[in-house]
Each structure stands twice: as structure tokens, then as C-alpha cells.
Design an enzyme around this catalytic site. Structure first.
Site, PDB file in Angstrom:
ATOM      1  N   HIS A  61     -12.290  28.385  51.526  1.00 42.76           N
ATOM      2  CA  HIS A  61     -12.324  29.787  51.069  1.00 42.76           C
ATOM      3  C   HIS A  61     -13.551  30.517  51.619  1.00 42.76           C
ATOM      4  O   HIS A  61     -13.417  31.632  52.144  1.00 42.76           O
ATOM      5  CB  HIS A  61     -12.352  29.779  49.538  1.00 42.76           C
ATOM      6  CG  HIS A  61     -12.095  31.088  48.885  1.00 42.76           C
ATOM      7  ND1 HIS A  61     -13.090  32.009  48.670  1.00 42.76           N
ATOM      8  CD2 HIS A  61     -10.968  31.647  48.398  1.00 42.76           C
ATOM      9  CE1 HIS A  61     -12.599  33.069  48.052  1.00 42.76           C
ATOM     10  NE2 HIS A  61     -11.306  32.883  47.882  1.00 42.76           N
ATOM     11  N   SER A  86      -9.443  38.124  47.401  1.00 47.85           N
ATOM     12  CA  SER A  86     -10.557  37.426  48.059  1.00 47.85           C
ATOM     13  C   SER A  86     -10.607  37.758  49.533  1.00 47.85           C
ATOM     14  O   SER A  86     -11.664  37.676  50.156  1.00 47.85           O
ATOM     15  CB  SER A  86     -10.395  35.911  47.928  1.00 47.85           C
ATOM     16  OG  SER A  86     -10.964  35.419  46.754  1.00 47.85           O
ATOM     17  N   ASP A 135     -19.854  32.194  47.959  1.00 47.61           N
ATOM     18  CA  ASP A 135     -18.502  31.600  47.981  1.00 47.61           C
ATOM     19  C   ASP A 135     -18.649  30.080  47.971  1.00 47.61           C
ATOM     20  O   ASP A 135     -19.579  29.550  47.362  1.00 47.61           O
ATOM     21  CB  ASP A 135     -17.771  32.101  49.236  1.00 47.61           C
ATOM     22  CG  ASP A 135     -16.273  32.162  49.043  1.00 47.61           C
ATOM     23  OD1 ASP A 135     -15.692  33.247  49.122  1.00 47.61           O
ATOM     24  OD2 ASP A 135     -15.680  31.093  48.757  1.00 47.61           O
TER      25      ASP A 135
END
Lengths: 82, 651
Positions: free
Chosen positions: B106, B436, B33
Site C-alpha cells: 500500500h 487511498s 503509510d
């Protein structure tokens, strides 16, 4: 000239490494040398794939494809977060 | 995360199901990520024993990141930028760190969702408060930063997977995708194949391109493909109109409330010189027409939070943001920079009519905070990508759904909760939505299963998660799709919503080995070179054998039929629940498709015994092309239910 270059993922048939090489990375580098004087190995891979990534022009990528032991020369892909 | 452990049944009364013994902290979840914010409390290693002896990973130093930032929770941190920099030029260190440090948020969000430690008193400005924890709260985390401002490049992704395999992770979590291309061209699929062969379960996001059909990413059958559903929590915020009507929306705005009266209300499309001024894009609003007012914007094109930023910059006091037909009634909450609420399509149409026709429109926004026990939940998220599987229609995808809407988890210290450059706020936790977020839920749950069943293959773990997933609410009604308000189908929810407390003891599993997947590639008529690209081996398909995708021992069925006909499938199940007599129950939603199974009873005498059965699909009439019908095949011994969804499509 840089504009022509793109990153390629090169899949190699590990078992076809010529006996003269001790390391796959040396074989990869030698293969690369034969199509481009300036190209560098970005990464060499041993688990995820057998091969390497590098920056080439489309013509160099086509030439690389003709070399013994080269399975595929695929353009790099950009992924996005979900 | 907060609330989803309870929603998934992972709270205390199930602690016995997932013993917090040594093995639960020996599983390593690798997350590809944007890196990690190591100071996040979600990576506290209090109470964790020494790093597993099997671990071979490490911590790479770089800008704003020293190896000492790793610990017994965050045991691995690497970054891969060569591919990115070869194409995009050097990492812009004024914006992001050339190191494992997460400057986006994220990666911290996904890795803490999967395996974050317990953090008491977590919330985002008081919203979604509670004890935050990852799904596998005692598992270890290894982050592989492959995503940068300009994207995630496949040469970096392959290098990270290469390294994660060397490092000896047990689960790989990848909340990224790149459209749909054949497996031999897809680096995520290729890397995942290698990982699968090493016993690593690879869990990926299905994509956020819903509600259109055939929009899935990461559909390789050796990948666990995860769609997104809602949970039983919401953040209501009311749109109040001058005509006395109220409409419910959602918001995470925290700040000074609007005055206790309605304010002048304007439609952005009438306060702009731009053709698409209704979208509240940067620089499109006329301040004189917006100043001191509530502004109505429509969703689309630019980010929802950016619309709020644009309204605020133009002098607006508040925003009512309306869904379009594409998002329907799905309400995704945002930490807006001004009082704002997001309303569904129906309410949006009514409010738009009001603001465009009332001679003196006024409005306001009331933020209501957090509510729980919201029903019905889960509901399939509109954005969740859907099947059919455009790469291999005979493999049903997504595999299952998991929480992916308004999920609170760890966040970066480099950016505010909106991610906007103008957002100077800093938070420890943030609430965001997407597949996600559902992917790391399953990654963490897979790690939990792995800790209890270390001998299970990735396929066995995925099978357990699928055959125990639920498709109905507690009242027996089918799970809904927010897009239609009607029951969702296996093309939306796959096998259903993940249910870890039953997955731990599934009874039977559908196992798959590398050879099975190689047979699958033969069934696709892959050339030896294409098989070699995917599998790194010189594999010759047996010319005397007729390979079929239908032969892949998958825990679900996608049957494509041209007109009418009879199709036979064979499946082999392994008894992981010990001895038992399993009887089959089939269901088909239409009489035009008859499903029969032979034998109807499978008697297992011991654990890990394998038995096969044959399913016959008799399709009696031809329907219009692209029409679908659904059903299910369930085995039960009275204690376990082993359910497989069936999707039948007329080609």
C-alpha cells in the site's frame, strides 16, 4: 495486569513547565512518575502536539489528568488504511 | 501511475504549465503509510539534482533496510512501531520488517502515485501498460511507516507527523482514517493542524464507506479531503452463459484461459453447507459440488480475491463474482488467482437467476485485457465516502475527487498482487482501488502547485484545486455517481474532479490562516482545553465576538437551514491572477432557494489584492428534514472561472 494497560496520548501545557525542569521530557517523566512507578514514555512530541504517549491503567490516566499542566489524556486510536 | 497523468492533462502538452525547473524537484512529499519498497523503479533518482538544502530528514536502518537504500528521490525513510508494539506486542518479523521496508504494498503504491519517477513499460501482467509516473514526478519522497499488519496507531502517527514537520516536508499524504471523532480527539486532525501551521498541505483519503451518506473520514477544514472517481480505462472480462447471453465485467486475471466452451455452472449458495455459502468464504464450499465448474459468488464480508482463492482451492475452474446493491454497477478489477470476472448488480441478478433456474447451467469467462477512452469518466466510485459532514455539517466535504479506481502504481516485492499469502507471484506494479489512491493523486498535484507557487499557503493550494475542479463532462452533462447512475452532488464529488492544468492559474483563491481556524474552533464552542489540544496554544476566544462556522473563508458552502429563512455568508478572495474584473454567476437548482451576491462585480487592480463579498441565501419554503438542494457560485473574468459548490440541507 498488562490487560488493564492502554496507550494514552497526553497533551501538556508547555508554558506551565515548572522552572525546575530544563527539558519538557524531564517534566513529562516526572509527572508520569507521580502516577505510576512502571510507566514509560513511548514518545514525546514537540511539533504535532505538546506532550507524550505512554501506557497507563485507567486509574493512572485519571490521576494524571489531575496534575498541573495536563490538558487532556486521550486513549490511543487505531486507524486503518483506505 | 499509468493513464491518470494523461487523464488529468499532465501529459506532454502541459509540460510548460509545470516547468521541470529546480523548484519542481525541491518539493518533498511525506507519505504516512506502510513504508516503501526502495528497489521499485519508481524511486529511481536518475536526472535528479542534489537533495534540497532545506531537507532535514533521514533514512533509518532496520530489518531488511539500510540507510544506503535512500537516494535523491527517496530522501527520507523512517518507521514508528512503539505505539503499535505497546498494544500488539513486538512486530512479527516473520511477516513484516521492523524498518521502513513496505511488506504490504500500500505504501509503495501511494508514494509512487504521488511522486514516483517515470518508469517506461510499466504494467501489471500486461494490463494498464504504459510509462508510469507520479503526479509530481520530480518531487522527492519521504516515507514514514506508521501502519503495520494490525493497523496504524495514533501514537505512532503523531510521532511521524512530529518528525515530518522537523524534517521539513512540504506536503503530507495520509491514506488512512479512523471513523469520525471530534477534532480534539482525532490525532490525524491534531497533527494536521500543526503541519498546516508550518505551511504543509495535508491531503487525506475521505474513506471507503460509501455509498451510504455521512460516512466521511478526515473532515477537518485544515485537511484536504479527497474522494474517489474512475478514469477512462477499464479491464473488461465477459461472463458467457450457456443460454448464449454475455455480460460484461472486469478482471485482471492473467493465466491459462478456460477451454473454448462453457463449463458446468453452480451457485456457491448451492454448493455449501454454510448459511452464507453464497459469499465463498474460507472453507465453505463443498469440493464435490464445485470441482471442474464455474462458481458464482456474491460480494460481501470477505475480500474479493479471497473468494477466488476459495473457489480455486475447492477445485473450481472459474468464478463469476456479483455485486450487491451496495456496490451497484461499480466494477473494481482484481488480479484473481483463477479466471474470474466481477459483474455489476443488474447482471449479477440475471446470472444468478439463470444459474438457479436453468436445468443445466453452464458458463465461461473471457478476459479481454485493457481498454481506454472509456466514457463516461470520471464517475464517482460507489465506495467513496459521502457527506454531509457528520462532525461539522456547515463545512462541505469531501473537498474534491480524484482518480481512485483501478490505479496502477508501484508495489512491494514481499507480496503478490492480491496480497493473499498463497499468491506467490511477484510484480513491480499493481492495480488497486480506494480513496487511498485518490488521496496521493491530490498530494502529488499539490506538490506540483507548490513547486510553481512556493509562496502559496496550504489553504491557497487547496482552494486552487477546488475552485478549478470540474463538475461536468466535456459535453456539459453532470458527473455521474455509479451508485445511482444519476448526476452526483457536492456531497459526493465536493467541488468536482481535480483539474491540475487549470488549478495552476485559478485567478482567485480563498485563503485561510491559523487564526481563521482558531476562530472556527471558537465557533464550535471548544473549551480552552480542547483548543489547546488541537492548537498547542493558550487561545482565548473573544467573548465580545460571535463566532460562526459560516465565517470560515472556505471555498465551498454548506448551508443548514431549519424550515425557511435568510442566511448571509461573507467570503474574501485574493487575486493571484493579477488585475481583473470578476463577475459573479449564481445557480440554484430549486426556486425555493434564492442565492444573491453583493457586490456582483469585483475589480482587482493588482496581484494579491483581497476583496470580500456577501452571499445571501433566501430559503422560501421548508422541505422535509434531511432533504438537500444544490447550487453554485462562480466568479469569472473571462479567463478564469472560480467556482464554489453550494449544498443546502434542511435540518
Amino acid at each position: 495486569d498488562g490487560a488493564q494497560h492502554a496507550t494514552y496520548i497526553v497533551h501538556m501545557a508547555q508554558s506551565q513547565m515548572p522552572s525546575g525542569f530544563d527539558l519538557h521530557s524531564l517534566w513529562y517523566d516526572s509527572s508520569l512518575r507521580s502516577v505510576s512507578q512502571s510507566a514509560q514514555l513511548l514518545y514525546t512530541y514537540t511539533n504535532a502536539i505538546h506532550g507524550f504517549s505512554t501506557r497507563l491503567t485507567p486509574e493512572e490516566a485519571d490521576s494524571l489528568m489531575t496534575l498541573p499542566g495536563v490538558i487532556s489524556v486521550l486513549p490511543e486510536h487505531r486507524y486503518e488504511l483506505h | 501511475t499509468t493513464r491518470t497523468p494523461l487523464f488529468l492533462g499532465l501529459d506532454v502538452h502541459n509540460a510548460d504549465l509545470f516547468p521541470e525547473t529546480g523548484s519542481s524537484s525541491d518539493v518533498v512529499v511525506g507519505v504516512l503509510d506502510t513504508g516503501v519498497w526502495p528497489e521499485s523503479k519508481s524511486f529511481s533518482d536518475v536526472g535528479l539534482g542534489p537533495i534540497p538544502s532545506t531537507w532535514r530528514g533521514g533514512c533509518e536502518a532496520g530489518t531488511n533496510f539500510t540507510a544506503s537504500l535512500c537516494n535523491r528521490k527517496l530522501i527520507g525513510a523512517r518507521f514508528f512501531a512503539r505505539g503499535y508494539e505497546a498494544t500488539m506486542g513486538p512486530v512479527d518479523e516473520s511477516k513484516e520488517s521492523r524498518s521502513p521496508r513496505d511488506d504490504d504494498g500500500h505504501g509503495t503504491h501511494t508514494s509512487s502515485t504521488a511522486a514516483g519517477s517515470v518508469v517506461e513499460g510499466a504494467s501489471l501482467f500486461g494490463f494498464a501498460s504504459g510509462a508510469a509516473r507520479g503526479m509530481a514526478r520530480r518531487a522527492r519522497v519521504a516515507v514514514y511507516k506508521v501502519c503495520w499488519e494490525g493497523g496504524c496507531f495514533s501514537s505512532d502517527i503523531l510521532a511521524a507527523i512530529d518528525k515530518a514537520i522537523d524534517d521539513n516536508v512540504n506536503v503530507l499524504s495520509m491514506s488512512l482514517g479512523g471513523g469520525t471523532s471530534d477534532y480534539y480527539r482525532d490525532s490525524v486532525a491534531i497533527g494536521a493542524f500543526a503541519a498546516m501551521e508550518r505551511g504543509i498541505l495535508v491531503s487525506c483519503s475521505a474513506g471507503n464507506s460509501g455509498p451510504s451518506s455521512s460516512t466521511l473520514s478526515n473532515v477537518a477544514p485544515w485537511i484536504t479531503t479527497v474522494g474517489a472517481g474512475t478514469i477512462d480505462r477499464d479491464f473488461p472480462a465477459v461472463a458467457v452463459l450457456g443460454n448464449g447471453k454475455n455480460y460484461s465485467g472486469v478482471s485482471l486475471f492473467k493465466g491459462d484461459p478456460l477451454p473454448d466452451k462453457t463449463l458446468p455452472f453452480v451457485y456457491a449458495g448451492n454448493a455449501s453447507n454454510a448459511a452464507n455459502g453464497n459469499l465463498c468464504g474460507p472453507g465453505t464450499l463443498i469440493p464435490e459440488k464445485v470441482k471442474g465448474k464455474i462458481v458464482m459468488c456474491d460480494r460481501g464480508v470477505n475480500a474479493r480475491v479471497q473468494k477466488g482463492e476459495v473457489v480455486k482451492a475447492a477445485g473450481g475452474l472459474g468464478m463469476i463474482l456479483a455485486n450487491t446493491a451496495e456496490n451497484g454497477e461499480e466494477l473494481v478489477a482484481d488480479a484473481h488467482l483463477l479466471p474470474a470476472t466481477a459483474v455489476g448488480e443488474k447482471a449479477g441478478d440475471i446470472i444468478r437467476h439463470y444459474v438457479l433456474t436453468d436445468p443445466n447451467p453452464t458458463a465461461s469467462v473471457l478476459i479481454r485485457g485493457t481498454v481506454v477512452n472509456v466514457q463516461p469518466s470520471p464517475v464517482v466510485a460507489a465506495f467513496s465516502s459521502r457527506g454531509p459532514n457528520s462532525i461539522t455539517p456547515d463545512i462541505l466535504k469531501p473537498d474534491l475527487i480524484a482518480p481512485g479506481v483501478n490505479i496502477l502504481a508501484g508495489w512491494t516485492g514481499s507480496k503478490g498482487p492480491t496480497g493473499l499469502a498463497s499468491d506467490a507471484r511477484r510484480v513491480e506494479f499493481n492495480i488497486i482501488s480506494g480513496t487511498s489512491m485518490s488521496c496521493p493523486h491530490v498530494s502529488g498535484l499539490a506538490a506540483l502547485l507548490k513547486s510553481v507557487h512556493p509562496e502559496w499557503s496550504p489553504a491557497a493550494i487547496r482552494s486552487a484545486l477546488m475552485t478549478t475542479a470540474y463538475k461536468t463532462y466535456k459535453d456539459g452533462k453532470p458527473i455521474l455517481d455509479v451508485t445511482t447512475g444519476k448526476p452526483s452532488t457536492p456531497f459526493e464529488h465536493g467541488a468536482g474532479h481535480v483539474s491540475p492544468t487549470t488549478a495552476i492559474n485559478p485567478g482567485l483563491i480563498y485563503d485561510l490562516t491559523t487564526v481563521d481556524y482558531l476562530g472556527f474552533l471558537c465557533a464550535l464552542n471548544y473549551t480552552p482545553s480542547q483548543i489547546r489540544s488541537v492548537s498547542r496554544r493558550n487561545y482565548t476566544c473573544d467573548p465580545s465576538k460571535s463566532y460562526s462556522v459560516a465565517d470560515l473563508n472556505y471555498p465551498s458552502f454548506a448551508v443548514n437551514v431549519d424550515g425557511s429563512g435568510v442566511l448571509k455568508y461573507t467570503r474574501t478572495v485574493t487575486s493571484v491572477g493579477g488585475a481583473g474584473s470578476y463577475s459573479v454567476k449564481v445557480n440554484s437548482e430549486t426556486t425555493e432557494v434564492k442565492i444573491s451576491v453583493e457586490p456582483a462585480v469585483l475589480n482587482f487592480k493588482e496581484i494579491n489584492e483581497k476583496k470580500s463579498y456577501t452571499v445571501t441565501f433566501t430559503v422560501n419554503s421548508s422541505k422535509a428534514s434531511r432533504s438537500n438542494s444544490f447550487g453554485s457560485i462562480e466568479w469569472s473574468d473571462g479567463k478564469h472561472v472560480v467556482a464554489s459548490p453550494v449544498a443546502i440541507s434542511w435540518t
